[in-house]
Every structure is written in structure tokens, then in C-alpha cells.
Scaffold this motif. Sequence first.
Motif, PDB file in Angstrom:
ATOM      1  N   ILE A 253       1.672   3.335  -8.118  1.00 43.54           N
ATOM      2  CA  ILE A 253       2.441   2.414  -7.827  1.00 43.54           C
ATOM      3  C   ILE A 253       3.328   1.831  -8.986  1.00 43.54           C
ATOM      4  O   ILE A 253       4.535   1.881  -9.155  1.00 43.54           O
ATOM      5  CB  ILE A 253       1.962   1.131  -6.928  1.00 43.54           C
TER       6      ILE A 253
ATOM      7  N   LYS B 267       4.286   3.743   1.518  1.00 44.80           N
ATOM      8  CA  LYS B 267       4.704   2.648   1.676  1.00 44.80           C
ATOM      9  C   LYS B 267       5.668   2.294   2.659  1.00 44.80           C
ATOM     10  O   LYS B 267       6.148   1.343   3.043  1.00 44.80           O
ATOM     11  CB  LYS B 267       5.324   2.251   0.098  1.00 44.80           C
TER      12      LYS B 267
ATOM     13  N   TYR C 216       5.685  -0.991   5.030  1.00 48.38           N
ATOM     14  CA  TYR C 216       6.815  -2.094   5.151  1.00 48.38           C
ATOM     15  C   TYR C 216       7.360  -2.110   6.412  1.00 48.38           C
ATOM     16  O   TYR C 216       7.579  -3.062   7.126  1.00 48.38           O
ATOM     17  CB  TYR C 216       7.833  -1.571   4.128  1.00 48.38           C
TER      18      TYR C 216
ATOM     19  N   ALA D  80       5.121  -3.315  -6.648  1.00 51.22           N
ATOM     20  CA  ALA D  80       4.842  -3.313  -5.236  1.00 51.22           C
ATOM     21  C   ALA D  80       6.249  -3.537  -4.610  1.00 51.22           C
ATOM     22  O   ALA D  80       6.524  -2.864  -3.575  1.00 51.22           O
ATOM     23  CB  ALA D  80       3.643  -3.666  -4.620  1.00 51.22           C
TER      24      ALA D  80
ATOM     25  N   LEU E 224       6.926  -1.671  -1.097  1.00 45.28           N
ATOM     26  CA  LEU E 224       5.764  -1.481  -0.369  1.00 45.28           C
ATOM     27  C   LEU E 224       5.642  -3.096   0.210  1.00 45.28           C
ATOM     28  O   LEU E 224       5.459  -3.215   1.240  1.00 45.28           O
ATOM     29  CB  LEU E 224       4.643  -1.126  -1.362  1.00 45.28           C
TER      30      LEU E 224
END
Length: 640
Positions: free
Chosen positions: A449, A513, A517, A552, A557
Motif C-alpha cells: 500500500i 481496495k 471502499y 491507505a 482504500l
Amino acid sequence: MKQFTITVYPEKKKVAASEGDVLLHALKEAGIRLPSPCGGQGTCGKCRVIVKGGRCHASASSHLRKEEIAQGYCLACLTLVEGDMEIEIPPESRAAAGAKILLEEKSVVQDKLVLGKWEIETRTHRVHVQLHPPRLDDPRSDIERLRADLLTKGFSGDRLHCSLSVLRKLSKVLRDGDWQLTVTLMDLMDGVEILDVQPGDQTQYHLGLAIDVGTTSVVIYLIDLLTGLVIESAADYNAQIECGEDVITRIIYARTSTGLKKLQQLVIGTINKLIKGILHRAGMSAEHIDCAVAAGNTTMIHLLLGIDPRYIRQEPYIPTISSVPPVKVAELGFEVNNHAYLYCLPAVASYVGGDITAGILTTGMHKENFLTLFIDIGTNGEIVLGNSDWLVSASCSAGPAFEGAGVLHGMRAAPGAIESVVIDQNTLEPHFSVICNLPPVGICGSGIIDAMAEMFLTGLLDRKGKIRGDIKIPRIRESEFGREYILAWAKDTDTKKDIVITEIDINNILRAKGAVYAGCSTLLKEMGLSIKDIEKFLIAGGFGHYLNIRNAVVIGLLPDIPYDRFRYLGNSSITGGHLALLSQKLWREAEHIARSTTYFELSTSTAFMNEYVAALFLPHTNTSLFPNVEATLRETMVTD
Ligand code: FES
């Protein structure tokens, strides 16, 4: 069938194998564990070995580079033994297989107890009883004599349940102890049950277990039920991993002829090994454990109990059971007191299990006015949204990318894993830190990430997750896996191979991700809310421990909300188990949470699919949702 010997380097261990054996299985039988996230399906590319000599048949795999194949690399799950062999386990396979689960230092519950915020109200009790011996003018039976005494101590003697096994030993225990005995009792809905009787006073040790039965790891706390404190704790990988690393692979494995039995034995073996270790370290005995509480996802609880989980995977995704009645641990094979019961925290649905119920209990979000979003990120992302008035939940398949699978040089957070990355804006050179300061062997979820966020902020990646071909630096190159960015040169790594981030890796992370989300935004929209309405964002699960929140958010994400709204909770599953073990009131709260939380099925939701597609960009197709990321991009002068 012909028998052969496999010599495994660098230890020179000799492993017996039969003609036609799958190399991965032969090594497992000999106690040599290789990473196998796909359960030996040949799809993860992680069970790498180097064949130095001998006879075998190795099937081709797109996970291996041409030069690796030339060096003898093959995938153990796709290799059949055809003669004596010499193989080497390369550093990347050794590091991943030797990874240890990191335990949190302290239980959150322990802090609260020290502060006196919770009352202990266990469901089992050890009571010391001194009875008057019978006389000719007092000829009551032994059990009547005991019942009368328990009544005076406040236990419901009229509704006293007692098993035949206790009745069979009662007369001897009374007389051996000179009419002094310890009675272990358990509260029931309609009274109490005598679980056990022992001569003398055995009340000083009254122990319980809180068990987090995770898909990847099992964590156990040994808890003093008198003080509520954790005496010892231990964690290890769930031995079921050898049958696949996610719940779907395990459900598929459970359908093989001996699969379900084997999966149950493997997880119980892991639990027993941990119990033995903590009891030894604590200087306690299995006889002192009277109760256990387990929290796990719905599939893990089915497998623990030996219940076929197949319908969890088939639409309409129905488990056999969500709220499990107490089970005698002796029936399961736990090596503790035979009379002890196991309580499994109730699940909300097939994909929002008792571990999430435990998590909600830990957060206390069900009693607060704040709008809280709670997320547990693993191979599945389980999401709960709500407050004291309502709770809604969902689960989205993030896939194993955050745990290192589906990423060429991905691995779990273990010694040798690159865990954080910074890329110099001017030189585009990476700087990274490695767990235990070792030469790197791979990169774990938090490192991936970071790398992705830094590549995006420095302009190495475009919004679609493509590595920019117009930037000509030695660290960007074309390979048979597409374009890639070299994080560490071969000369600096333990594997003596470059560690790279490929476009395929980035694509897998984008999908993971995007799913998380989209799960959050779909739930919010279902409730007529938006990201900006979230007042608290709580993150649980081992992955969150290493997560750089800023990065993130940069990759999309996590939502772009003020950082002070995020909080990392640690392992909320074991904390919830600890709470439910100590307090019957909190156990009832957990039951209420599971009953009253609404579950949204995302896998068939068009709204979720639309959100998911929109989230497959960096950070998102709708840039207005990420104003701070956009501002940072403007500052760094990065354009599309
Ligand atoms: Fe061999 Fe996944 S490729 S276990």
C-alpha cells in the motif's frame, strides 16, 4: 509403488515419498511447510522450490519467470515425484512459512478492569462447601444435602441440574474430602448445573479461555475468572492453512471425502497445542479450565464444530447455524476439563460472523450516538455501520492481496518483509524498512500500500494504476509480467533476485481496495448517508496494525476524512471473546447485537458493482470524494 527420497536443502533433511506424490504434500507430511495460499491449486505461485537434481514432472506455471525456470524453480503443488530428488527451499518460501503471529501486548479488557469499568459476572462458579456428615436422625441423600447447602449460598437449589457422571462420583468425593468439596456450577436459564465436584478446596484456580478462531491465525487467552485478567496468551497459524488460506478454499476442501474431518482436526490440533503451551508457561493444569468462549467467522465456527459449511458458499448463502448452543469441549477434543463448555459468539450472517459480533461488542458502537463505521480487513472485509439506534453490516471479498497473495513478491508481515516504503520525489529512488531489519525477501500488505501510494504521489503511477512508460529510469522496466518498478535490487535482497511491484500486483490491490471502499460507500448510501457523515472509523484485524492511514487514503482504500476519526482497535475478536467470557450481561448484549444487525448481501447488489467499478482508480473516479489527496497531488505538481 516405488519409494524415493527427497533431500531438502539447506538442512539436508531426508523426506520419504512415493512415485507420483505431489511434492507439496510429501513435504507437508514431513513437517516442511511451504506457503500455499491457494491450497495447492497452482494459482498463487507461492509454494516455490528449486529442484537441484533428480527426477520429477513439474507442470508449467505463469507465476515463474523464464530465468527462474532455468534455475530450477518450480511450484511444489504442480510437481510430481518420479525419482530421488534434491531440492532447495528458497528464502522467500522459508520466510513466509516461518512467519510468526504477532500478539498484542495487552488486552483492552485488562485496561478497563484495572480502571474498574466492568463487573465480572461469569457463568461458571467454583464454590467451596463444608457439609455436615449424615446421621441416623439426618438421613438425607448426598445430593439433597449438597442441594440444601447450595440453596443457602444463593444458588437455585430447586432447579439444580446434575449429570449422571457427577452423581456417580459424588459419594466418594464427599467422603474422600471429609465432607469438604469444591462444586463447579454453571448458570442456566432455569437454574444451575453442577458441572463437577472435587474433594477439598479447589477454588483458587478458576480459569477460562477466550479463543479467536481466525482463518489465518488462532489466538488464545488464558483468563483468571476471579480477577478477569489475562494470565497467558499465545497465537499461531491455523493449521488449516495447508488446505487453503481463505474460507472459500476451505469450504471446497471440506467437500472432499475426509476434508471436513481433517479441517476440524487441524484447527483443534492448533488450539490444543496453544492450550498446552499457555498452561505450561502459567504453571496451571487443564483441570483448572471451566469455560471457553470462541469467536470466529461463520465458516471457521462450522469447521471447528465439524459442521458441513457448503451452503455458506451457495446462493442464498445460508449457514447451518448462526447461534450455537453451548457445546461440551470433550465432544470436540479440547484438552481441558471434560465438564467445560464452549460458547461460540453468535453470527449475524454467513459472511458476518461471531468475530464481528465480538468486534461490535468491543467497540461499544451499539451504545453510542456517534455514527461509527467499523471494518475488519482480512481476505474478506467485514463492515458494520451504525449507532445505538441501528446497525447494518456487509462483507466484501477483498481477496488475499493485502496478505501478500496475488502479488508477485508478496508475503505476510514476517521477518524479511518490506513493511513501509517512501519514494524520493526528485530521484524516484525508494527507501524502505524491513521487519527485523533483515535483507528483504518480499513485501507485505502495508508495504504494498505504501509503495502504491508513493508511486502515485511521485507520478510513477497514473490514476488507472499503470506504471508510466514515459519516465525513463533504471527502476522501471518491461518484463514478461508487464511493466514493473524495482523496489530492491538483487544484490541487496536475501533472495538474490530483484523485488519488484508489477502492474498485475497493482491491479490486484486496486481490486481489493475497490471492493472495501465500495462496501463502505454502498452501506452508507443504503442508509441515505455519505462518507462525510462518518464520525468514527474503527479498523480491526492484524493488517490494520501496520497500515499507514495516509497512504491507505491516498490509494482510496480508506475514505478521505480527518485522520483523527480513524482508530486502530487491534484484535477486536479476541477482546470481544474476553468480554463475553467475563460477563453474562455482555454475552446477552452480543446476542442482541447479532439478532438486531441487518445484513446486506453485496455480491448480488448492482449498487455495489457500480461503486466497485468507480473505485478501481487512484484514488477514485470521483475525485471530489478525495479532496485532501487531490490537494496533495496539486502540491506535488502531478498531473494525469
Ligand atoms: Fe502452489 Fe498455490 S501455487 S500452493
